[in-house]
Scaffold this active site. Structure first.
Site, PDB file in Angstrom:
ATOM      1  N   ASP A 486      56.059  76.223  53.926  1.00  0.00           N
ATOM      2  CA  ASP A 486      54.945  75.379  54.335  1.00  0.00           C
ATOM      3  C   ASP A 486      55.476  73.996  54.706  1.00  0.00           C
ATOM      4  OD1 ASP A 486      52.037  74.858  54.499  1.00  0.00           O
ATOM      5  OD2 ASP A 486      52.445  73.479  52.848  1.00  0.00           O
ATOM      6  N   GLU A 523      57.101  75.972  59.150  1.00  0.00           N
ATOM      7  CA  GLU A 523      56.449  75.049  60.066  1.00  0.00           C
ATOM      8  C   GLU A 523      57.379  73.864  60.325  1.00  0.00           C
ATOM      9  OE1 GLU A 523      51.775  75.135  59.200  1.00  0.00           O
ATOM     10  OE2 GLU A 523      52.978  74.669  57.432  1.00  0.00           O
TER      11      GLU A 523
END
Length: 891
Positions: A486, A523
Site C-alpha cells: 500500500d 502503488e
C-alpha cells in the site's frame, strides 16, 4: 513606554514541546535555526524529565557544549537525510560521545543564546531516529523465539526506555494480576530480553515500559503489546506466546504443501478480494463461517466454485486486502451491530436512507477494508472463528492451503507505510515503545499523515528491519506467495530492494518456500513529504522501473475509463464512449474528441506493449518516438523497463468500480447492453496487455457499489457480491454522504432508472467474456512475453499515426520473428474498437496472413462477434462496436 499587557502577550522564545532539531549521529546535530556568529549552543539533558524553559533559558538538568560545524553535513548524512541539507550543523565533542546513550534515555533539548548577555535565541527538543540508528544497528531476533528445548525468549528493542518489565498473564482475562518479570537491557543493541519457561507457551503478555515521551513532556509508564506479536487476544489487548512450529497450528499436509505452478512473473493474473466480502452474504457457507478464513475451506460454496472456475480459466493469484491485525474492527462477534438487510433492500434505489441507517453503526458492524495496522505480523482476529488466541494462525494457514490446492497462489496486501495510531493513543504500539522513532516527523516533530494515518519512517533502520522480519514470517510461516505494498511510494527504493534480496534468499531446501517466486508490487504514487526523493529515493513508478517490482500504472486506467480518480467524474475515455457516444457533460466538438481519442489510443497501445519506456511508437501526430518521450497530460505515456514492472488495471478497491464508472460516463441514452460492452472492452484491454493484469473481485459480474467511491467503511451492504450472478448491487441507495455527496445529484437519476440495473443475463454475459479473455491470455505465451526485448521483437501495432482509423487499436503478435514461444499460433491479431459503430481497417500485410477467429471466440457467448470479419483477399478486418476481437494463425 510599552503597555505591560502587550509585553506579556509576546510569545516566549523557544518551545520544548516542538522537535525542531535533529540528532542524526552521535556527534552531529542539525538545527533549523538562524545561526549567529556570537551565539553559543548547548545540549541540555535530564534523566528525570525535569527540563523547563524560562525566559532565562532551559533550567535544571545537565549541559554539554556544541560547536558550529561550518562544512555542514558529510556525504553519508546528506544521503541519509536529504531534507536537512543546507541547515546549520553542530558537533558534540568526542569526549561526550560516551554519554549519548544515557542522555537518550531521558529528556533532551538544545539551546542557543547570545554569548555576551546570555539572552535566549531559541530552544527546542530533538528528533532522535538518526542517532538511535547510529548507536543501535541491531540485526538479531525480536519478539518471541524458542530454542531446541522449547524455552521461550522474549526480546524488545526499546533503547530509550529506563526500565522494561514483562507482564505475564495465565489467560487473556483481566481478572487477575499478571506476574512481573524484570527484563535485562543490552547496552550494545538497545534490546531488553527475558528467558522464560516452557510453561509460558500459549500464555499472554504485555510489556510495561518506563520511557520519556516528548509529546507529553514527561516520563510515561506504558503498558503495551509486542510490536512483533505473532498471536493476540481478542481486540489485540494482549500478545500471546506461541510457537509457529507447533503441529497444532498447522493443518494436515501443511509441511508438504505444493504450490501451483508458476514459470515466470508474466504468467501471473491478479484478483483483488476482501476476506469478508468473499463469504459474508454467501448462503452456501455455514453462518458461523461467513466472513472468515474458514470460508475458503468450503470447497462446494458458491464463492469457492466461482474461484475454481476462474482458476481453470487462467487466474493465478488471489490478492487479499489486509489480513494482518487491524485496529478498526470489533473482533468480539456479540459486540457487533447487525445490519437489517431486508429493511435496506426495501428502500428505493436512489434513497439516501440506506447510508443514513448505516452511518451510526459503521464502526461496529464488522466491516472495514483494513488499512489500519495495529500489529503487522499477526493474522486479523475478526476473520477467525475464535479471535482470542492462536486459532487465527491455523485458520489463516488453512485458507492459504485451500486456495493453493484450488490452483491459486495467495497475495497479501501489506500496509507498512503507516499505522492506525501514534503517540499515546490506546491503539498505538510502536510509538509507545520507542517514542518518536518509527514514524516520519515534520519540521516541528509532528507525525506526518499524508497517507491519512500516521506515516511510518522506513528510512530508519529498525522500521526497515520490522518490514523485513514481518515479511519473512508471512513468507516462510504462512507460505504467502506475493505482497502488494500500500502506498509503496512512501517507502524508499532501497527498502524494496532489501525486501527483494531477502525473499530471493529463501529456498525450498532450507526454508520450505521458493522466495524468488514471491512477487512484489505496489502503488508507486509520488506525493506527500517524501515526494521527489525528499527523504531519499522513494519507491515510485519511475524509480522502480527495471527492478521487476511491479507498480500500478494509471496510464491504461485513465485512458480506458477517462479522467482520473480525483478529476473528471464524467470525463469519458477510450472504452466509455468518448469518440462517438458523448455524454451530456462532454462539450467538445467531434473533431476535438476524435483527436483526444487518437492521443489516448497511443497510451492504450503503449500499455498493451507492457508500458515500456523504450517501446517505439508512431504517435497520432506522426512523430516516431518511444513511450518515455511521448508526453500525455504532462507525464510520460510509459515508464517501465521490463514487463513485470507493469501492473495493468482499470479498477481496484479504491474509487468507483469499473461498472459504476461506466454508468456515470456513458451517455444517459446508452442502453444497458452498450454499457456492458464498454465495461467488457476495458477488461479486455487489461487481460491482453503485456505485463501483469490485475482485476477487482466481482468486476466479472458487473460489480457495483452503488457509486460509492470509497467503500472502506461502508458496511457489507455497499460491498456485497453475489457469486451466483443473480443479484446485481447497482441501485443499493445513494452512496455514503461523506465521500460522495457532491455527486448525488448526478448519480441519483441513474440509480433510480430500472433500465440501468444489470439483469442476471447481463452478468452472465460479462462473466463469460471475462473467463474467455483469461483463457485467451493463457492460450499463448505471446500474451505473456517475459522480457522487454521479446515485446519489442514480437509485438507491433497497425493503424497508427495521423491517418489512423480513430478508435481502433490493432495489435499484432508475431512468433515468426526470433525465438519461438510456447504458442499454438504463429501469429495473433487483436483489435479493440472504442466506437459504438463497426470499424474497418485495411493493411497490405493482411494479405500474407491466414487468420481465423480465435477458437475460444467461436463458442457463441457473444453473438455480436459474428459481425467480425477478416478478408485476406482485400487485406481488411472489420470489428463490431465496443468489442475486442482476436484472430489467430495456426502453426
Amino acid at each position: 513606554m510599552l503597555d505591560q499587557s502587550v509585553v506579556e502577550e509576546q510569545p516566549s522564545v523557544g518551545q520544548l514541546d516542538r522537535l525542531r532539531a535533529y540528532w542524526v549521529r552521535r556527534d552531529t546535530i542539525v538545527w533549523n535555526i538562524h545561526a549567529l556568529p556570537n551565539a553559543r549552543y548547548e545540549v541540555h539533558y535530564s534523566l528525570d524529565g525535569s527540563l523547563k524553559l524560562t525566559a532565562q533559558g532551559i533550567q535544571h538538568g545537565q549541559v554539554l557544549p556544541l560547536e558550529r560545524h561550518l562544512p555542514g553535513l558529510d556525504a553519508d548524512l546528506v544521503a541519509a537525510f536529504p531534507h536537512l541539507q543546507g541547515l546549520p550543523v553542530f558537533r558534540l565533542a568526542a569526549e561526550h560521545h560516551g554519554l549519548v546513550a544515557k542522555i537518550l534515555r531521558g529528556q533532551v533539548a538544545v539551546q542557543a543564546y547570545h554569548s555576551d548577555d546570555r539572552s535566549l535565541i531559541d530552544a527546542t527538543a530533538l528528533q532522535i531516529p538518526g542517532v538511535l540508528d547510529d548507536l543501535y544497528h541491531y540485526t538479531g531476533e525480536l519478539g518471541v523465539s524458542f530454542d531446541q528445548e522449547k524455552i521461550p525468549t522474549l526480546r524488545l528493542w526499546a533503547p530509550t526506555a529506563r526500565n522494561v518489565e514483562l507482564l505475564l498473564y495465565a489467560d487473556s482475562a483481566k481478572t487477575t494480576e499478571p506476574q512481573r518479570y524484570p527484563m535485562q537491557f543490552d547496552e550494545g543493541t538497545g534490546v531488553w530480553s527475558v528467558v522464560g519457561k516452557p510453561a509460558w507457551k500459549n500464555q499472554f503478555y504485555r510489556y510495561e515500559i518506563d520511557v520519556f515521551v516528548p509529546s507529553t513532556g514527561q516520563f510515561e509508564r506504558n503498558s503495551v503489546t509486542d510490536p512483533y506479536s505473532l498471536s493476540l487476544s481478542t481486540n489485540s489487548q494482549h500478545s500471546q506466546i506461541v510457537d509457529l512450529q507447533s503441529k497444532g497450528l498447522q493443518p494436515k499436509g501443511w509441511s508438504k504443501l505444493a504450490k501451483p505452478s508458476l514459470a515466470k512473473p508474466t504468467d501471473i493474473v491478479l484478483y483483488e478480494l476482501h476476506v469478508r466480502d468473499f463469504s459474508i452474504t454467501d448462503p452456501s457457507v455455514p453462518a458461523e463461517l461467513r466472513g472468515t478464513y474458514k470460508a475458503f475451506t468450503q470447497l462446494e460454496s458458491n464463492g469457492m466454485q466461482h474461484l475454481q472456475r476462474l482458476a481453470k480459466a487462467g487466474l493465478s493469484h488471489v490478492h487479499l486486502l489486509p489480513v494482518f491485525d487491524i485496529a478498526t474492527v470489533e473482533e468480539h462477534r456479540p459486540d457487533r451491530k447487525r445490519i437489517d438487510f431486508e429493511y435496506l433492500a426495501s428502500l428505493p434505489a436512489d434513497s439516501s436512507e440506506q447510508q443514513a441507517y448505516l452511518y451510526p453503526i459503521r464502526d461496529r458492524d464488522g466491516f472495514n477494508w483494513g488499512y489500519d495496522p495495529r500489529h503487522y505480523t499477526t493474522p486479523e482476529g475478526s476473520y477467525s472463528t475464535d479471535s482470542n488466541g492462536a486459532t487465527r494462525i491455523l485458520e489463516f494457514r488453512e485458507m492459504v492451503q485451500a486456495l493453493n490446492q484450488l490452483g491459486l497462489r495467495v497475495v497479501m496486501d501489506v500496509v507498512y507505510n503507516h499505522t492506525h495510531s501514534s503517540g499515546q493513543a490506546s491503539c498505538a504500539v510502536l510509538d509507545r515503545v520507542v517514542p518518536g522513532y518509527y514514524h516520519r516527523l515534520d519540521a516541528d516533530g509532528n507525525v506526518c499523515n499524508s497517507t491519512c494515518c500516521a506515516n511510518t519512517a522506513s528510512e530508519q533502520h529498525m522500521m526497515e528491519k520490522l518490514m523485513l522480519d514481518s515479511l519473512r514470517t508471512w513468507a516462510v510461516e504462512y507460505k504467502v506467495d506475493g505482497f502488494r505494498f500500500d502506498l509503496m511510494g512512501h517507502h524508499l527504493k532501497r527498502n524494496m530492494l532489501a525486501i527483494r534480496e531477502m525473499l530471493d534468499g529463501l529456498t525450498l531446501a532450507e526454508h520450505g518456500v521458493d522466495g524468488k517466486a514471491i512477487y512484489l508490487y505496489g502503488e508507486g504514487w509520488n506525493f506527500g513529504e517524501v515526494a521527489d526523493g525528499a527523504r531519499g529515493e522513494n519507491a515510485t513508478q519511475h524509480a522502480m522501473a527495471g527492478t521487476g517490482i511491479g507498480t500500478f500504472s494509471d496510464r491504461l486506467r485513465d485512458a480506458a475509463r477517462g479522467g482520473g480518480p480525483f478529476v473528471g467524474f464524467q470525463v469519458q475515455g477510450f472504452a466509455t464512449g468518448l469518440l462517438d457516444r458523448p455524454n451530456h457533460y462532454e462539450q467538445r466538438a467531434l473533431v476535438e474528441r476524435t483527436y483526444h481519442v487518437a492521443v489516448i489510443s497511443d497510451v492504450v497501445r503503449l500499455s498493451l506493449a507492457g508500458n515500456l519506456a523504450d517501446y517505439p511508437i508512431l504517435s497520432c501526430e506522426g512523430q516516431q518516438t518511444i513511450g518515455g518521450h511521448l508526453y500525455v497530460n504532462g507525464k510520460p505515456a510509459a515508464y517501465g523497463l521490463r514487463p513485470d514492472d507493469h501492473i495493468a488495471y482499470v479498477s481496484a478497491h479504491d474509487n468507483e468500480t469499473l461498472f459504476d464508472g461506466v454508468q456515470v460516463k456513458a451517455p444517459i441514452e446508452a442502453p444497458i447492453a452498450d454499457r456492458v460492452r464498454m465495461h467488457n472492452l476495458a477488461l479486455s484491454l487489461v487481460a491482453l496487455a503485456q505485463g501483469i493484469p490485475f482485476f477487482h473481485a466481482g468486476d466479472e459480474l458487473l460489480r457495483s457499489k452503488s457509486m460509492d467511491r470509497n467503500s472502506y467503511n461502508s458496511s457489507d451492504w455497499f460491498n456485497r457480491i453475489d457469486w451466483t450472478g443473480q443479484q446485481n448491487t447497482w441501485g443499493s441507495g445513494l452512496p455514503p454522504s461523506a465521500d460522495n455527496h457532491e455527486h448525488w445529484s448526478t448519480v441519483a437519476p441513474l440509480l433510480a432508472d430500472p433500465a440501468l440495473k444489470p439483469t442476471p443475463e447481463d452478468m452472465a454475459f460479462s462473466y463469460a467474456h471475462f473467463q474467455t479473455m483469461l483463457q485467451i491470455r493463457r492460450s499463448s505465451e505471446l500474451f505473456r512475453l517475459s522480457t522487454a526485448e521479446l515485446i519489442k521483437q514480437k509485438l507491433w501495432f497497425l493503424n497508427t499515426g495521423p491517418e489512423q482509423v480513430v478508435g481502433l487499436v490493432v495489435m499484432v503478435l508475431d512468433d515468426e520473428v526470433g525465438e519461438a514461444c510456447d504458442s499454438p499460433f504463429c501469429r495473433i491479431v487483436v483489435a479493440f474498437n472504442g466506437s459504438h459503430q463497426q470499424l474497418s481497417y485495411s493493411d497490405a500485410s493482411f494479405g500474407h496472413y491466414d487468420l481465423q477467429l480465435h477458437p475460444l471466440l467461436r463458442n457463441g457467448y457473444d453473438p455480436v462477434l459474428e459481425q467480425a470479419s477478416f478478408d485476406r483477399s482485400h487485406g481488411s478486418i472489420s470489428v463490431p462496436g465496443f468489442s475486442c476481437v482476436v484472430w489467430v494463425e495456426q502453426r
